[in-house]
Design a protein around this motif. Sequence first.
Motif, PDB file in Angstrom:
ATOM      1  N   ALA A 157       0.750  -1.129   0.242  1.00 19.35           N
ATOM      2  CA  ALA A 157      -0.001  -0.084   0.043  1.00 19.35           C
ATOM      3  C   ALA A 157       0.899   1.348  -0.035  1.00 19.35           C
ATOM      4  CB  ALA A 157      -1.083   0.002   1.212  1.00 19.35           C
ATOM      5  N   ARG A 158       0.220   2.469  -0.607  1.00 18.21           N
ATOM      6  CA  ARG A 158       0.791   3.587  -0.225  1.00 18.21           C
ATOM      7  C   ARG A 158       0.246   4.447   0.485  1.00 18.21           C
ATOM      8  NH1 ARG A 158       3.043   5.409  -6.007  1.00 18.21           N
ATOM      9  NH2 ARG A 158       4.185   3.258  -5.888  1.00 18.21           N
ATOM     10  N   PHE A 159       0.498   4.839   1.649  1.00 21.37           N
ATOM     11  CA  PHE A 159      -0.244   5.824   2.559  1.00 21.37           C
ATOM     12  C   PHE A 159       0.353   7.109   2.306  1.00 21.37           C
ATOM     13  CE2 PHE A 159      -0.223   1.535   4.512  1.00 21.37           C
ATOM     14  CZ  PHE A 159      -1.673   1.138   4.539  1.00 21.37           C
ATOM     15  N   PRO A 160      -0.728   8.217   2.627  1.00 24.46           N
ATOM     16  CA  PRO A 160      -0.031   9.369   2.823  1.00 24.46           C
ATOM     17  C   PRO A 160       1.073   9.720   3.959  1.00 24.46           C
ATOM     18  CG  PRO A 160      -2.343   9.460   2.623  1.00 24.46           C
ATOM     19  CD  PRO A 160      -2.072   7.826   2.788  1.00 24.46           C
ATOM     20  N   ASP A 161       1.997  10.472   3.682  1.00 23.09           N
ATOM     21  CA  ASP A 161       3.093  10.673   4.693  1.00 23.09           C
ATOM     22  C   ASP A 161       2.374  11.114   5.960  1.00 23.09           C
ATOM     23  OD1 ASP A 161       5.116  10.063   3.075  1.00 23.09           O
ATOM     24  OD2 ASP A 161       5.934  12.008   3.064  1.00 23.09           O
ATOM     25  N   GLY A 162       2.813  10.266   7.065  1.00 21.29           N
ATOM     26  CA  GLY A 162       2.110  11.040   8.374  1.00 21.29           C
ATOM     27  C   GLY A 162       0.830  10.209   8.879  1.00 21.29           C
ATOM     28  N   ALA A 163       0.540   9.226   7.701  1.00 17.14           N
ATOM     29  CA  ALA A 163      -0.858   8.502   8.061  1.00 17.14           C
ATOM     30  C   ALA A 163      -0.976   7.886   9.213  1.00 17.14           C
ATOM     31  CB  ALA A 163      -1.129   7.938   6.670  1.00 17.14           C
ATOM     32  N   LEU A 164      -1.859   7.757   9.979  1.00 16.23           N
ATOM     33  CA  LEU A 164      -2.182   6.729  11.135  1.00 16.23           C
ATOM     34  C   LEU A 164      -2.643   5.471  10.609  1.00 16.23           C
ATOM     35  CD1 LEU A 164      -2.082   6.478  14.202  1.00 16.23           C
ATOM     36  CD2 LEU A 164      -4.216   7.380  14.256  1.00 16.23           C
ATOM     37  N   VAL A 165      -1.889   4.447  10.659  1.00 17.48           N
ATOM     38  CA  VAL A 165      -2.340   3.272  10.212  1.00 17.48           C
ATOM     39  C   VAL A 165      -2.229   2.169  11.272  1.00 17.48           C
ATOM     40  CG1 VAL A 165      -1.887   1.236   8.519  1.00 17.48           C
ATOM     41  CG2 VAL A 165      -1.056   3.807   8.130  1.00 17.48           C
TER      42      VAL A 165
ATOM     43  N   ILE B 105       4.862   6.296   8.024  1.00 13.83           N
ATOM     44  CA  ILE B 105       3.581   5.954   8.543  1.00 13.83           C
ATOM     45  C   ILE B 105       3.639   6.224  10.008  1.00 13.83           C
ATOM     46  CG2 ILE B 105       2.365   5.040   6.627  1.00 13.83           C
ATOM     47  CD1 ILE B 105       2.500   2.367   7.679  1.00 13.83           C
ATOM     48  N   ARG B 106       2.457   6.478  10.804  1.00  8.48           N
ATOM     49  CA  ARG B 106       2.576   6.248  12.278  1.00  8.48           C
ATOM     50  C   ARG B 106       1.687   5.330  12.545  1.00  8.48           C
ATOM     51  NH1 ARG B 106      -1.177  11.137  12.991  1.00  8.48           N
ATOM     52  NH2 ARG B 106      -0.917  10.605  15.310  1.00  8.48           N
ATOM     53  N   GLY B 107       2.506   4.227  13.294  1.00  8.40           N
ATOM     54  CA  GLY B 107       1.754   2.907  13.249  1.00  8.40           C
ATOM     55  C   GLY B 107       0.856   2.632  14.622  1.00  8.40           C
ATOM     56  N   GLY B 108      -0.027   1.946  14.767  1.00  5.81           N
ATOM     57  CA  GLY B 108      -0.723   1.699  15.790  1.00  5.81           C
ATOM     58  C   GLY B 108      -1.377   0.183  15.504  1.00  5.81           C
ATOM     59  N   VAL B 109      -2.096  -0.046  16.841  1.00  5.02           N
ATOM     60  CA  VAL B 109      -3.019  -1.271  16.935  1.00  5.02           C
ATOM     61  C   VAL B 109      -4.393  -1.128  17.344  1.00  5.02           C
ATOM     62  CG1 VAL B 109      -2.846  -3.588  17.896  1.00  5.02           C
ATOM     63  CG2 VAL B 109      -0.726  -2.495  17.228  1.00  5.02           C
ATOM     64  N   LEU B 110      -5.313  -1.530  17.037  1.00  3.72           N
ATOM     65  CA  LEU B 110      -6.630  -1.530  17.559  1.00  3.72           C
ATOM     66  C   LEU B 110      -7.111  -3.233  17.493  1.00  3.72           C
ATOM     67  CD1 LEU B 110      -9.047   0.152  18.220  1.00  3.72           C
ATOM     68  CD2 LEU B 110      -9.754  -0.081  15.921  1.00  3.72           C
ATOM     69  N   TYR B 111      -6.963  -3.825  18.589  1.00  2.74           N
ATOM     70  CA  TYR B 111      -6.994  -5.305  18.580  1.00  2.74           C
ATOM     71  C   TYR B 111      -8.327  -5.524  19.358  1.00  2.74           C
ATOM     72  CZ  TYR B 111      -6.497  -9.953  20.457  1.00  2.74           C
ATOM     73  OH  TYR B 111      -6.591 -11.262  20.657  1.00  2.74           O
TER      74      TYR B 111
ATOM     75  N   ALA C  91       1.919   9.613  21.161  1.00  4.99           N
ATOM     76  CA  ALA C  91       1.143  10.162  22.277  1.00  4.99           C
ATOM     77  C   ALA C  91      -0.356  10.680  21.334  1.00  4.99           C
ATOM     78  CB  ALA C  91       1.495  11.148  23.006  1.00  4.99           C
ATOM     79  N   ALA C  92      -0.152  11.159  20.145  1.00  3.74           N
ATOM     80  CA  ALA C  92      -1.092  11.618  19.493  1.00  3.74           C
ATOM     81  C   ALA C  92      -1.890  10.263  18.790  1.00  3.74           C
ATOM     82  CB  ALA C  92      -0.856  12.968  18.415  1.00  3.74           C
ATOM     83  N   GLY C  93      -1.170   9.618  18.271  1.00  2.41           N
ATOM     84  CA  GLY C  93      -1.969   8.262  17.711  1.00  2.41           C
ATOM     85  C   GLY C  93      -2.728   7.542  18.950  1.00  2.41           C
ATOM     86  N   GLU C  94      -1.997   7.375  20.117  1.00  3.75           N
ATOM     87  CA  GLU C  94      -2.642   6.965  21.095  1.00  3.75           C
ATOM     88  C   GLU C  94      -3.943   7.525  21.469  1.00  3.75           C
ATOM     89  OE1 GLU C  94      -0.213   5.153  24.477  1.00  3.75           O
ATOM     90  OE2 GLU C  94      -1.510   6.605  25.675  1.00  3.75           O
TER      91      GLU C  94
END
Lengths: 274, 274
Positions: free
Chosen positions: A86-94, A112-118, A143-146
């Motif tokens: 995939a190509r995500f926009p710069d700084g995308a929250l994924v 990209i800014r990584g995260g988890v939603l489990y 912290a912003a992603g969280e």
Amino acid sequence: MSPELSISRTVVLLGAGRLAQHLGPALQEAGHRVVQVWSRSAASAAAVAVQLPGATATTNATTLPAADLYIVAVPDAAVRDVLAAARFPDGALVVHTAGALPLSVFEEWPSIRGGVLYPLQTFSPGRHLDWPTVPLCVEAADAAGEAELLAVGHSLSHDVRLVNTRQRLRLHVAAVFACNFTNHLLGISHALLTDENLPLDLLTPLVRETIDKALAHPPFTVQTGPAARHDRPTLARHEAALVAYPGWQKLYKVLSESIQQQAAGAAQNNLDPL
Amino acid sequence: MSPELSISRTVVLLGAGRLAQHLGPALQEAGHRVVQVWSRSAASAAAVAVQLPGATATTNATTLPAADLYIVAVPDAAVRDVLAAARFPDGALVVHTAGALPLSVFEEWPSIRGGVLYPLQTFSPGRHLDWPTVPLCVEAADAAGEAELLAVGHSLSHDVRLVNTRQRLRLHVAAVFACNFTNHLLGISHALLTDENLPLDLLTPLVRETIDKALAHPPFTVQTGPAARHDRPTLARHEAALVAYPGWQKLYKVLSESIQQQAAGAAQNNLDPL
């Protein structure tokens, strides 16, 4: 689940399997807008998108639209491939939705800014799920992603928790024992009745009581049955009754041994002078 | 549970364990009279009898009073010893309550009429049981005994079935998978969370949904998880996460293999040209 507090997000859903089929409608109901559904299969993407007014379906992950949140809801083993393709926009929250994948899976893609939603639940086609009761385990690289994931999580469920990679793996293993393995044992039980033309509802009150008891007390403290009481004649009769099912006979032995080792360990602890 | 149809029986209860503790009060509530409780332990016999107005406690099984029904509610492995030690009036109707013991266990004692009253439920001290929903499996050596046990059974439960020795053994094995083994898996799951200081209620919605699903569909058809989807990286991560628990790591492998063999067998059946 407080509409006055929730802020509508735009979301791209990557994946069209069981979780995506449940998550898409839940996101729309919570006031978010799913703008695109990606899948390797055009038919699968379309089947999910058609339930989500305003969402387009695509098989092309290199022209994803701008969105507040990208949710990669594919089988664990496919997450890395999807992130690479995939190509995500710069700084995308994924975020990914996998129990056993670390947050560090995102480190290969620093833009990209990584995260988890489990979501700690089992998803099946056609079964209604009560999303407000589904525990959502959240982790993010910044912290912003969280904060963002907590907000989205709370728009879906009453039960949102910050859970790190190590804890999430532990939870996932525990969930396999409590859900996947339990279902397999109930399947064996079901098949044993079916093969003897016994009515399947005979075991329902026992299963209900077993679960009610196990959720009300530490299960090891309420263990019953021939293994727990070291009733060798009954264990031998049961093993003989399983002779036509060698795989299940082996499981019977291994599980009975595990119960007896557990009981022996507990007795040891009770005797421990420390 | 139709008081106008039920006829009061006199009952002697041999045994003072978990089942006897639940069965005694249920018999009294159904209108029967428990006249004596026997146990090897005087204290245990007294503890059950004290809850049953009119019942005496004894440790002497050679002077049992006359009664319509004698219920041997002791661990399976002790039934034969109790039958050998007790002196029953000629023609007495004597039942055991064990899943894995054949009706033929009574053949050594031709002066008594043998039967089985097997309640398909798990009994724990202090837990309220809804007797009308407990399946009671009945078998008897003669037609009059069968009629008598059906009548007593129906005074306790809505769900009384004629189940022969072979079927009862099969049911008992199935119940071990569905109840004892399931409880053990939930215990492992509970311990894995406890050791990581994770809140135990996190898995409750998952367990509830797993059971609801498994009771609504043949469980093998709704199997989920890394084993079912042959997700080797996740299986490897889980096995690694269990390295501190070698017994449970072994169980993880054996159960995962069993799930994969089951799925392979089902696929084979689907391909079978017959």
